[in-house]
Design an enzyme around this catalytic site. Structure first.
Site, mmCIF file in Angstrom:
data_model
loop_
_atom_site.group_PDB
_atom_site.id
_atom_site.type_symbol
_atom_site.label_atom_id
_atom_site.label_comp_id
_atom_site.label_asym_id
_atom_site.label_seq_id
_atom_site.Cartn_x
_atom_site.Cartn_y
_atom_site.Cartn_z
ATOM 1 N N LYS B 175 0.936 -1.223 -0.058
ATOM 2 C CA LYS B 175 0.039 0.015 -0.027
ATOM 3 C C LYS B 175 0.886 1.296 -0.076
ATOM 4 O O LYS B 175 0.559 2.202 -0.688
ATOM 5 C CB LYS B 175 -1.036 -0.074 1.339
ATOM 6 C CG LYS B 175 -2.121 1.005 1.280
ATOM 7 C CD LYS B 175 -2.991 0.828 2.081
ATOM 8 C CE LYS B 175 -4.067 1.740 2.209
ATOM 9 N NZ LYS B 175 -5.117 1.645 2.974
ATOM 10 N N MET B 484 -20.947 -33.958 -17.059
ATOM 11 C CA MET B 484 -19.915 -34.684 -17.500
ATOM 12 C C MET B 484 -19.573 -35.646 -16.325
ATOM 13 O O MET B 484 -19.011 -36.762 -16.481
ATOM 14 C CB MET B 484 -18.694 -33.903 -17.764
ATOM 15 C CG MET B 484 -17.385 -34.385 -18.314
ATOM 16 S SD MET B 484 -17.698 -35.468 -19.804
ATOM 17 C CE MET B 484 -17.261 -34.149 -21.059
#
Ligand SMILES: Cc1ncc(C[n+]2csc(CCOP(=O)(O)OP(=O)(O)O)c2C)c(N)n1
Lengths: 172, 572
Positions: B175, B484
């Site tokens: 930061k 699937m």
């Protein structure tokens, strides 16, 4: 088969992590690593000993290492004429009776005693790994208390003609 | 004297700026059109500078959405996708997308916030070791430790992401680095001695390949996404036609060679066509261009191309010989290599008998499925979408059966229209990827074809589609199951459908409406025809919930451990 891979890398935070992470990810087993500065500022040399039998995997290792941005050069020097050295510190139990014996025994290995106390001595030895193994074997009967080994560091010899010289007897 | 000082002040004012400003200036210098992101504490200084910057930022509703959108953008635009996320949870939310981009070679530049330098390592609030976590899933990553280095790092990141074999590059910015100021110099030269991708292939290897082709009787080209990354579709076609060599594609390569071309044999691999797989099995010369011999393509390596001399053209030398022993390695860019091969104009292979055999197979064993009147077959649905879009739409998919059906039945004619998650098989990819794809090509018709399972992994991005009014057609192939998985359980686990059937899916039409998007439903072919017509007539997003026959399986199939010649389900 043991393979020795050396490389030069940028000396940046996390580089070692990058390399060992790559070995883990690809399931390569590292026997030893050494890392240290080179003659060039900001560039380190690493020497890896890995155990691989499959030529294809050995090739993959160098190729994958080469892909790392911070890796400048990778060479698998296994099949070259090389100088490979390791240092070991071996703490051996001694009595007044065995002390002299140990001094004579380490002599041909050009090892030296670097610390002495009443119950033990510390032997320092450098050489190829096999030489160190041999000395450890000889010292075992006296009672080895502790061993610290650095792992192999290596590079190619100045002259590559004697390509078989790495197979010369290890005590030199 | 005073005038002089003023001048100096001006110059420094011009070039000294905060890290956050540098980031924005760098984005402008890189001509970034759009970034995808999500704010948080550690990136607040950057977001503050974004506020009036003019940079187009898309606020997705989850960081995973942001990174998949960036991937879709990159696949369609050919430019790097740019992502920004905050530290800790923001960064860990993009891990899946980074891995996806890494394995599918998608160029991304990703910025993550980090806690301030002085607390790194103290387990501070929202701290995570993002550089450590993402090391194996990025092409390269950085943490900014010195504000003076930021411009250089950003410039390198864009360079590394987009050159050689593309991939994601991450920059972790503590930061304080966003706030600290330093000189911004973006004109410096990039110096990366450890990164020098080989573009130009070795002439000797090219000669060897020309020679091998001239001797071959049954050559085949396996073309992967490398052809697309290199923008080499034109060259691929010219070369295949010049040398009379048939072409098969990997899943990710689709569109690199026109599907309606007589030399095209279809997709290879687990759900590939009979002809493509048999061509790989029977060939005497296999030319791999920009594919990495993934196990879903090769099947059991023991039976892979057993009679072939293998040539492999790849920009990444580590891919050559990794899985398949290779006689002719060609390291270089696919476009460069193909150009050289075309230029050599060697004696074409005598493939007359080979092409005849392949054509017989094509006729004998086309892709097929059982029609059932009154129902909606998923395969038929894909064919209908193909017809409605004239085979020209951008299609994104999720992962599962529907993905395979799209690969089989949507016959891509053009490159860069197909966006799917290949190597990682990431459910939740399809919807956000469509956002990026549409932003990369605002005029294109974009269809996002997803399963009812995977859709729910990132459906929050409907909000973005509505907000930006992106006219994406969202097609849910709703089989009330994790299709699937269900298929594998049917075939390999004696129909024990453990946690794969979901009969109580939400009402997707009403869900769409809740997001302010038109929703339509169809349960048979007739209705499907009607709603597709309605949807494609609208220049607005539409969600279509298609209730397809739920117990359909994807065929043909090469079972795991089998060779490509051991396909099952080849005939009805
Ligand atoms: C994130 C993630 N989790 C799990 C899987 C395993 N998986 C592969 S396909 C599949 C089923 C997908 O179901 P759905 O989205 O409904 O698509 P369908 O197969 O029915 O077309 C699953 C669970 C995956 N690929 N990705």
């Amino acid at each position: 088969m043991k393979r020795i891979i050396t490389m030069t890398v940028n000396n940046r935070p996390g580089v070692l992590n990058r390399i060992t992470g790559l070995f883990t990810k690809r399931h390569y087993n590292i026997e030893s690593i050494t890392v240290g500065h080179t003659e060039m500022e900001g560039i380190s040399r690493m020497t890896f000993v890995v155990n691989v039998d499959d030529e294809r995997i050995a090739e993959q290792i160098t190729k994958q290492l080469n892909k790392q941005i911070d890796v400048l050069k990778v060479v698998d020097i296994t099949d070259q004429a090389i100088i490979a050295r390791e240092l070991a510190l071996i703490k051996v139990a001694v009595t007044s009776a065995t002390r002299g014996e140990i001094y004579t025994l380490i002599e041909p290995f050009r090892a030296s005693i670097v610390d002495v106390s009443r119950e033990s001595v510390v032997v320092q030895v450098t050489g190829e790994s096999e030489k160190i193994e041999a000395l450890i074997d000889l010292l075992k009967p006296y009672g080895i208390k502790e061993v610290a080994r650095t792992g192999t560091t290596a590079f190619p010899r100045g002259s590559q003609r004697a390509a078989s010289s790495n197979k010369l007897p290890f005590i030199i | 004297m005073a005038a002089n000082m003023k001048l100096e002040e001006k110059v420094t004012q011009k070039t000294t700026m905060s890290g956050a400003d540098m980031l924005i200036e760098a984005l402008k210098a890189e001509k970034v059109e759009v970034i995808f992101g999500y704010p948080g504490g550690a990136v607040l200084p950057i977001y503050d500078k974004l506020y009036n910057s003019g940079v187009f930022h898309v606020l997705t509703r989850h960081e995973q959405g942001a990174i998949h959108a960036a991937e879709g953008y990159a696949r369609i635009s050919g430019k790097p996708g740019v992502v920004i996320a905050t530290s800790g949870p923001g960064a860990t939310n993009i891990v899946t997308g980074l891995t996806d981009a890494m394995i599918d070679s998608i160029p991304l530049v990703v910025f993550t916030g980090q806690v301030a330098s002085n607390v790194i390592g103290s387990d501070a609030f929202q701290e995570a070791d993002v550089v450590g976590i993402t090391m194996p899933i990025t092409k390269h990553n950085y943490q900014v430790r010195d504000i003076h280095e930021l411009p250089k790092i950003i410039k390198e990141a864009f360079h590394i992401a987009t050159t050689g074999r593309p991939g994601p590059v991450l920059i972790d910015i503590p930061k304080d680095m966003s706030v600290l100021e330093a000189e911004f110099d973006y004109d410096q030269e990039i110096k990366l001695p450890g990164y020098q991708p080989t573009m130009k292939p070795n002439h000797l290897q090219i000669r060897k390949l020309v020679e091998a082709v001239s001797q071959a009787k049954k050559p085949v080209i396996l073309a992967g996404a490398g052809v697309l990354h290199a923008n080499a579709s034109e060259e691929l076609r010219t070369y295949a036609e010049q040398q009379n060599i048939p072409v098969v594609h990997t899943l990710l390569g689709l569109g690199g060679f026109p599907a309606d071309h007589p030399l095209f044999l279809g997709m290879a691999g687990m759900h590939g066509t009979y002809t493509a797989n048999m061509a790989l099995y029977e060939c005497d010369l296999l030319i791999n261009i920009g594919a990495r011999f993934d196990d879903r393509v090769t099947g059991n390596l023991k039976y892979f191309a057993p009679k072939a001399t293998v040539a492999h053209i790849d920009i990444d030398p580590a891919e050559i010989g990794k899985n398949v022993p290779t006689k002719i390695p060609v390291v270089g860019d696919a476009k460069e290599a193909l150009k050289q091969l075309i230029h050599q104009n060697g004696k074409p292979a005598d493939t007359k008998a080979w092409l005849e055999q392949l054509n017989n197979w094509k006729k004998e064993y086309p892709l097929m499925y059982k029609q059932e009147p009154g129902t909606l077959k998923p395969q038929r649905l894909i064919e209908m979408i193909y017809e409605y879009t004239n085979g020209e739409a951008i299609v994104t998919t999720d992962v599962g059966q529907h993905q395979m059906w799209v690969a089989q039945y949507y016959k891509f004619k053009y490159p860069h229209r197909w966006v799917t998650s290949g190597g990682l098989g990431t459910m939740g990819f399809g919807l956000p990827a469509a956002i990026g794809a549409q932003l990369a090509d605002p005029k294109a018709t974009v269809v996002s074809i997803v399963g009812d399972g995977g859709f729910q992994m990132t459906l929050q991005e409907l909000s973005v589609i509505q907000e930006l009014n992106l006219p994406i057609k969202i097609v849910i192939v709703n089989n009330q199951s994790l299709g699937m998985v269900r298929q594998w359980q049917e075939i390999f686990y004696e129909k024990r459908y453990s946690h794969s059937l979901i009969p109580n899916q939400p009402d997707f039409v009403r869900l769409a409406e809740a997001y302010g998007i038109k929703g339509l439903r169809a349960t048979n072919e007739e209705e499907a025809d009607r709603v597709l017509k309605e949807a494609f007539a609208l220049n607005a997003p539409v969600l279509l919930d298609f209730h397809v026959t739920p117990d359909e399986n994807v065929y043909p199939m090469v079972a795991p451990g089998k060779g490509l010649h051991e396909m099952v389900g080849v005939k009805l």
